[in-house]
Design a protein around this motif. Structure first.
Motif, PDB file in Angstrom:
ATOM      1  N   ALA A 138       0.840  -1.204   0.000  1.00  0.00           N
ATOM      2  CA  ALA A 138       0.000   0.000   0.000  1.00  0.00           C
ATOM      3  C   ALA A 138       0.872   1.249   0.000  1.00  0.00           C
ATOM      4  N   ARG A 139       1.969   1.232   0.779  1.00  0.00           N
ATOM      5  CA  ARG A 139       2.871   2.384   0.784  1.00  0.00           C
ATOM      6  C   ARG A 139       3.538   2.565  -0.565  1.00  0.00           C
ATOM      7  N   GLU A 141       2.303   1.674  -3.519  1.00  0.00           N
ATOM      8  CA  GLU A 141       1.305   2.176  -4.454  1.00  0.00           C
ATOM      9  C   GLU A 141       0.992   3.648  -4.185  1.00  0.00           C
ATOM     10  N   ALA A 142       1.003   4.069  -2.935  1.00  0.00           N
ATOM     11  CA  ALA A 142       0.717   5.457  -2.594  1.00  0.00           C
ATOM     12  C   ALA A 142       1.855   6.366  -3.065  1.00  0.00           C
ATOM     13  N   GLY A 143       3.065   5.831  -3.138  1.00  0.00           N
ATOM     14  CA  GLY A 143       4.212   6.622  -3.562  1.00  0.00           C
ATOM     15  C   GLY A 143       4.299   6.810  -5.059  1.00  0.00           C
ATOM     16  N   ARG A 144       3.489   6.112  -5.808  1.00  0.00           N
ATOM     17  CA  ARG A 144       3.544   6.207  -7.280  1.00  0.00           C
ATOM     18  C   ARG A 144       2.760   7.355  -7.794  1.00  0.00           C
TER      19      ARG A 144
END
Length: 144
Positions: A138-139, A141-144
């Protein structure tokens, strides 16, 4: 009865190929490098750890259930098919059936203890690892 050769669903032609672009002209710039990323993994729903977790949880449930229900079934079978054994005296004049009935409580505690033991030893570590991987995904994917 006749055969209808027409398909029962609409046929969709395949999508067209992507357009081809003309080759880029050679310039004297340095090639662009993508930032280093971890290799792409399958989504968590297809991960083999989930199958392992389901198997461990299934084994845990079966062990605890068969311990408690197995003893209870044995007690019922002896009550139905061995009344002489169940009415016979065991210790201090107590009937064997009463002692076996009183033993149901410790057997139930044993089943609960087995359930907790297998949860701590097999299921919880797998679930924690999957939970950590999901948080990491999740982290990412959030950074993309």
């Amino acid at each position: 009865m006749t055969y209808d050769p027409s398909p029962s669903h609409r046929h969709h032609p395949p999508p067209p190929p992507p357009p081809s672009y003309p080759p880029r002209s050679h310039t004297h710039r340095a090639p662009h490098r993508a930032p280093h990323r971890a290799p792409r993994r399958d989504p968590l729903g297809h991960h083999s750890d989930l199958r392992i977790l389901r198997g461990a949880y299934r084994w845990q449930r079966r062990t605890a259930t068969l311990t408690a229900l197995g003893y209870f079934t044995l007690f019922l079978v002896l009550s139905a098919y061995a009344p002489g054994l169940m009415t016979g005296t065991a210790v201090a004049g107590l009937p064997t059936g009463l002692l076996l009935a009183l033993a149901q409580l410790p057997v139930t505690w044993l089943a609960i203890a087995l359930y907790e033991y297998t949860a701590r030893r097999r299921v919880d570590p797998l679930a924690d690892r999957i939970r950590q991987e999901a948080a990491l995904d999740a982290r990412r994917e959030a950074g993309r």
